[in-house]
Design an enzyme around this catalytic site. Sequence first.
Site, PDB file in Angstrom:
ATOM      1  N   PRO A 209       0.734  -1.137  -0.007  1.00 55.15           N
ATOM      2  CA  PRO A 209       0.009  -0.058   0.016  1.00 55.15           C
ATOM      3  C   PRO A 209       0.685   1.079   0.005  1.00 55.15           C
ATOM      4  CG  PRO A 209       0.324  -0.882   2.238  1.00 55.15           C
ATOM      5  CD  PRO A 209       0.955  -1.758   1.369  1.00 55.15           C
ATOM      6  N   GLY A 211       3.938   2.037   1.417  1.00 49.71           N
ATOM      7  CA  GLY A 211       4.823   2.543   2.564  1.00 49.71           C
ATOM      8  C   GLY A 211       6.141   2.711   2.048  1.00 49.71           C
ATOM      9  N   LYS A 212       6.901   1.947   1.432  1.00 43.90           N
ATOM     10  CA  LYS A 212       8.381   2.321   0.942  1.00 43.90           C
ATOM     11  C   LYS A 212       8.273   3.445  -0.359  1.00 43.90           C
ATOM     12  CE  LYS A 212       9.623  -1.943   3.043  1.00 43.90           C
ATOM     13  NZ  LYS A 212       8.227  -2.547   2.987  1.00 43.90           N
ATOM     14  N   TYR A 301       8.936 -18.139  -6.520  1.00 41.24           N
ATOM     15  CA  TYR A 301       8.183 -17.212  -6.881  1.00 41.24           C
ATOM     16  C   TYR A 301       8.982 -15.796  -7.032  1.00 41.24           C
ATOM     17  CZ  TYR A 301       4.014 -14.147  -7.257  1.00 41.24           C
ATOM     18  OH  TYR A 301       2.872 -13.123  -7.596  1.00 41.24           O
ATOM     19  N   CYS A 324       9.793  -9.397   4.656  1.00 38.14           N
ATOM     20  CA  CYS A 324       9.558  -9.340   6.091  1.00 38.14           C
ATOM     21  C   CYS A 324       9.349 -10.511   6.693  1.00 38.14           C
ATOM     22  CB  CYS A 324       8.275  -8.602   6.440  1.00 38.14           C
ATOM     23  SG  CYS A 324       6.644  -9.381   5.217  1.00 38.14           S
TER      24      CYS A 324
HETATM   25  N1  SAM Z   1       6.195  -2.381  -0.436  1.00 37.26           N
HETATM   26  C1  SAM Z   1       5.021  -2.200   0.195  1.00 37.26           C
HETATM   27  C2  SAM Z   1       5.032  -1.231   1.210  1.00 37.26           C
HETATM   28  O1  SAM Z   1       6.028  -0.979   1.734  1.00 37.26           O
HETATM   29  O2  SAM Z   1       4.180  -0.987   1.864  1.00 37.26           O
HETATM   30  C3  SAM Z   1       4.526  -3.659   0.806  1.00 37.26           C
HETATM   31  C4  SAM Z   1       4.665  -4.855  -0.380  1.00 37.26           C
HETATM   32  S1  SAM Z   1       3.773  -6.232   0.094  1.00 37.26           S
HETATM   33  C5  SAM Z   1       5.442  -6.968   0.826  1.00 37.26           C
HETATM   34  C6  SAM Z   1       4.087  -7.045  -1.369  1.00 37.26           C
HETATM   35  C7  SAM Z   1       3.235  -6.626  -2.508  1.00 37.26           C
HETATM   36  O3  SAM Z   1       3.430  -7.550  -3.722  1.00 37.26           O
HETATM   37  C8  SAM Z   1       1.691  -6.772  -2.168  1.00 37.26           C
HETATM   38  O4  SAM Z   1       0.923  -5.631  -2.294  1.00 37.26           O
HETATM   39  C9  SAM Z   1       1.064  -7.732  -3.387  1.00 37.26           C
HETATM   40  O5  SAM Z   1      -0.182  -7.415  -3.949  1.00 37.26           O
HETATM   41  C10 SAM Z   1       2.163  -7.551  -4.517  1.00 37.26           C
HETATM   42  N2  SAM Z   1       2.494  -8.595  -5.488  1.00 37.26           N
HETATM   43  C11 SAM Z   1       2.495 -10.091  -5.406  1.00 37.26           C
HETATM   44  N3  SAM Z   1       2.591 -10.465  -6.461  1.00 37.26           N
HETATM   45  C12 SAM Z   1       2.682  -9.597  -7.291  1.00 37.26           C
HETATM   46  C13 SAM Z   1       3.124  -9.420  -8.837  1.00 37.26           C
HETATM   47  N4  SAM Z   1       3.187 -10.806  -9.515  1.00 37.26           N
HETATM   48  N5  SAM Z   1       3.109  -8.301  -9.724  1.00 37.26           N
HETATM   49  C14 SAM Z   1       3.081  -7.259  -8.742  1.00 37.26           C
HETATM   50  N6  SAM Z   1       2.787  -7.100  -7.629  1.00 37.26           N
HETATM   51  C15 SAM Z   1       2.878  -8.257  -7.015  1.00 37.26           C
END
Ligand code: SAM
Length: 383
Positions: A209, A211-212, A301, A324
């Site tokens: 969402p 954050g970074k 993955y 994380c």
């Molecule tokens: N970086 C974010 C932050 O700091 O708020 C948190 C990211 S969270 C660890 C991982 C994100 O990867 C999720 O929002 C998920 O929807 C996204 N995600 C998972 N598979 C994906 C894909 N194939 N392509 C793009 N985004 C993907």
Amino acid sequence: MDYREAFPEKLRDYYRRLFGDEAEEIMASLRTPVEKYYIRVNTLKTSRSKLMGILRKEGLRPKRSPYLKEGIYFEREGPNFPDDFEPELPVVRANKFASESVYQGAMLYAPGVLQADRKIKPGDEVEIRDPRGLLVGIGIARMSAKEMILSKRGLAVKVTLPKFRLPSLSELESFREGLFYAQSLPSMVVAHILEPGEGEVIVDMAAAPGGKTSHIAQLMENRGEIIAIDKSKNRLRKMEEELGRLGVKNVKPVLMDSRKLPELGIKADKILLDAPCTALGIRPKLWETRKPKDINATARYQRQFIDSAIKSLRKGGVLVYSTCTLSYEENEANVRYMLEKGLKLEEQSVFIGSGGIGMEGVQRFYPNRHLTQGFFIARLRRV
Ligand code: SAM
């Protein structure tokens, strides 16, 4: 309930193999919320000292992070009762998600209620338990048993004594004004390690969402360009809302599968891959559902994202990889994969965690040692 029962046996064995004697301490820490709850000052709108003053006026007790100048934290309250406490009150059973929230001081809303003692009426003192029977808090019923089971919305129990309490921030005026973002300390370290430059093209491959992404924008003072990708429509929408609240203007949100990033033909100066992971480091966990087989599947993955990142990085560009989670396969083993592909590990400008498992130059945060979420960061360069 013993904290050990909160982890599947195969995962406990895995932790013992990986962490030796420290495994028990790590699992015990994972069961509790973080001791220091961090927020990041939004320096696009305010300064740390101004925000500290505002938060104090809003009734909170903010403290300065000794590590990052935009970091503020609040001390966790609790545990407010011992593990063997038996208040012998009528029981309201909440689902896992709601129980985890109550455990940290949130109120219990009707959609989170699974069961309630039939005799409960508004005004009664009740105990709140998770689906496995763990006591997460005590409170005053605001609905009858029937209402709290059938209602789709509304306050079911006003929680007066949660097991732990973290500050509740999203109702504050300072939050609505976008003066801060709730973010863990290790997550805050990531954007610093990326060292974004003002004129650079930056890609955040798993951005929502936000954050970074919003932190990177803040360090770039809203200049340059950040391409923020996520494949989840709902999460991307949430990110757009957050970027609006924070006043971030240099982000281009893109809804797509990041594994297809090379198709965009970008040659980025810097890429952040905050990879989707097994999230084993997230605290608190009333119980863990992941098993070692999930770790292996997730690591595979993640390698697909790594391949795309390398193709989309200009020569000399920087890739920051973070998760994380606590596993070896999703962290050091994936860094080894990147090294085999010709990337070189680089020093990190902020280093407050520990070294890696069998690998120096990467940063690991341990819940028991650093009192944070479990987290991992590596910085690599395409040479
Ligand atoms: N970086 C974010 C932050 O700091 O708020 C948190 C990211 S969270 C660890 C991982 C994100 O990867 C999720 O929002 C998920 O929807 C996204 N995600 C998972 N598979 C994906 C894909 N194939 N392509 C793009 N985004 C993907």
